[in-house]
Design a protein around this motif. Structure first.
Motif, PDB file in Angstrom:
ATOM      1  N   UNK A  30       0.830  -1.205   0.000  1.00 30.77           N
ATOM      2  CA  UNK A  30       0.000   0.000   0.000  1.00 30.77           C
ATOM      3  C   UNK A  30       0.862   1.252   0.000  1.00 30.77           C
ATOM      4  N   UNK A  33       8.354   3.260   1.898  1.00 30.58           N
ATOM      5  CA  UNK A  33       8.999   4.294   2.701  1.00 30.58           C
ATOM      6  C   UNK A  33      10.498   4.308   2.425  1.00 30.58           C
ATOM      7  N   UNK A  35      13.863   5.708   4.415  1.00 29.85           N
ATOM      8  CA  UNK A  35      14.329   6.196   5.707  1.00 29.85           C
ATOM      9  C   UNK A  35      15.827   6.469   5.622  1.00 29.85           C
ATOM     10  N   UNK A  45      12.384   9.660   8.665  1.00 32.91           N
ATOM     11  CA  UNK A  45      11.568   9.260   7.534  1.00 32.91           C
ATOM     12  C   UNK A  45      11.706  10.313   6.438  1.00 32.91           C
ATOM     13  N   UNK A  48       7.251   8.799   2.002  1.00 38.53           N
ATOM     14  CA  UNK A  48       6.294   7.705   1.941  1.00 38.53           C
ATOM     15  C   UNK A  48       5.526   7.916   0.644  1.00 38.53           C
ATOM     16  N   UNK A  86      17.388   3.303   4.030  1.00 39.39           N
ATOM     17  CA  UNK A  86      16.609   2.081   4.224  1.00 39.39           C
ATOM     18  C   UNK A  86      15.287   2.195   3.481  1.00 39.39           C
ATOM     19  N   UNK A  90       4.943  -1.066   3.279  1.00 41.24           N
ATOM     20  CA  UNK A  90       3.730  -1.421   4.029  1.00 41.24           C
ATOM     21  C   UNK A  90       2.961  -2.414   3.176  1.00 41.24           C
ATOM     22  N   UNK A  91       2.861  -3.672   3.597  1.00 43.28           N
ATOM     23  CA  UNK A  91       2.138  -4.649   2.779  1.00 43.28           C
ATOM     24  C   UNK A  91       0.682  -4.220   2.588  1.00 43.28           C
ATOM     25  N   UNK A  98       0.072  -4.945   9.909  1.00 44.37           N
ATOM     26  CA  UNK A  98       0.529  -3.558   9.937  1.00 44.37           C
ATOM     27  C   UNK A  98       2.045  -3.471   9.888  1.00 44.37           C
ATOM     28  N   UNK A  99       2.694  -4.609   9.778  1.00 42.60           N
ATOM     29  CA  UNK A  99       4.140  -4.629   9.943  1.00 42.60           C
ATOM     30  C   UNK A  99       4.847  -4.127   8.693  1.00 42.60           C
ATOM     31  N   UNK A 100       5.769  -3.172   8.875  1.00 43.68           N
ATOM     32  CA  UNK A 100       6.628  -2.770   7.774  1.00 43.68           C
ATOM     33  C   UNK A 100       7.640  -3.868   7.502  1.00 43.68           C
ATOM     34  N   UNK A 102      11.370  -4.366   6.026  1.00 44.06           N
ATOM     35  CA  UNK A 102      12.522  -3.506   5.786  1.00 44.06           C
ATOM     36  C   UNK A 102      13.549  -4.186   4.894  1.00 44.06           C
ATOM     37  N   UNK A 103      14.186  -3.385   4.053  1.00 48.18           N
ATOM     38  CA  UNK A 103      15.414  -3.812   3.418  1.00 48.18           C
ATOM     39  C   UNK A 103      16.566  -3.679   4.404  1.00 48.18           C
TER      40      UNK A 103
END
Lengths: 112, 112
Positions: A30, A33, A35, A45, A48, A86, A90-91, A98-100, A102-103
């Protein structure tokens, strides 16, 4: 394979160079981001975005939803841009989390 | 404007000792709150998140726990620290899910 991949892992540049950091992801999202983590550890941040392109000062972020790819560009790079960048996603609601995700980050060093 | 405070900045603890890290947010109400850990050379890992007082979701089974006794206070705890708990711990907040997250300055935890 990580769901969010960044390249390159490490990047060095001379002051003034144009810099591109890439992020590819394999899940529906959805939003994406970008960072910035400074050497002391603090995270800011930057962007987004869910489509198109955003610009803030010398930073530009683009995303191609069809290709599941985003880029972060830095124009006229400066030593103070040295940091870890980074990418996180957001899946989409389909994944019911709700978990981001991350790379692992791209470490950028800009030399004067 | 909103601010996030996280303390302490650094902490050295012996194995088996308890832990309490505190995070508070000012200037907003009913934020989503997050605890992340970043192990050396690794990406950010979500440990806990909370969408309201007393509501805690745990992402990774481990030696740690989190509590949200007040709307803008998020606490990370452990009864007995392990060597593997070493790392950089970051607190973050967002207005809602799928909104930009704003990070604290982090706590560097070393376990001896």
């Amino acid at each position: 394979k990580n769901e969010v991949e960044q390249s390159p892992q490490n990047l060095t540049a001379q002051e003034g160079e144009f810099i591109t950091i890439n992020c590819s992801y394999s899940v529906g999202i959805s939003a994406l981001h970008w960072l910035q983590q400074h050497p002391g550890g603090g995270i800011v941040s930057l962007f987004m975005l869910s489509s198109g392109k955003k610009k803030h000062g010398r930073l530009i972020a683009t995303i191609n939803i069809q290709e599941k790819h985003s880029s972060l560009h830095i124009t006229a790079s400066h030593p103070r841009d040295s940091a870890v960048y980074i990418c996180a996603v957001s899946p989409s609601p389909f994944y019911n989390t709700d978990k981001l995700i991350f790379g692992t980050g791209t470490r950028l060093q800009v030399f004067p | 404007s909103q601010t996030i405070h996280q303390w302490p900045a650094t902490l050295v603890q012996p194995v088996g000792s308890p832990l309490s890290l505190e995070c508070t947010v000012e200037g907003t109400s009913n934020p989503n709150l997050y605890w992340y850990r970043q192990a050396a050379g690794r990406g950010l890992q979500l440990l806990f998140y909370s969408v309201g007082i007393g509501q805690i979701s745990s992402e990774v089974p481990q030696n740690l726990s989190a509590s949200r006794p007040q709307d803008r206070q998020f606490i990370l705890s452990s009864k007995k620290l392990l060597l593997s708990d070493s790392g950089f711990y970051l607190c973050a907040w967002s207005r809602q899910s799928n909104q930009p997250q704003h990070f604290g300055d982090g706590t560097r935890l070393s376990i001896l």
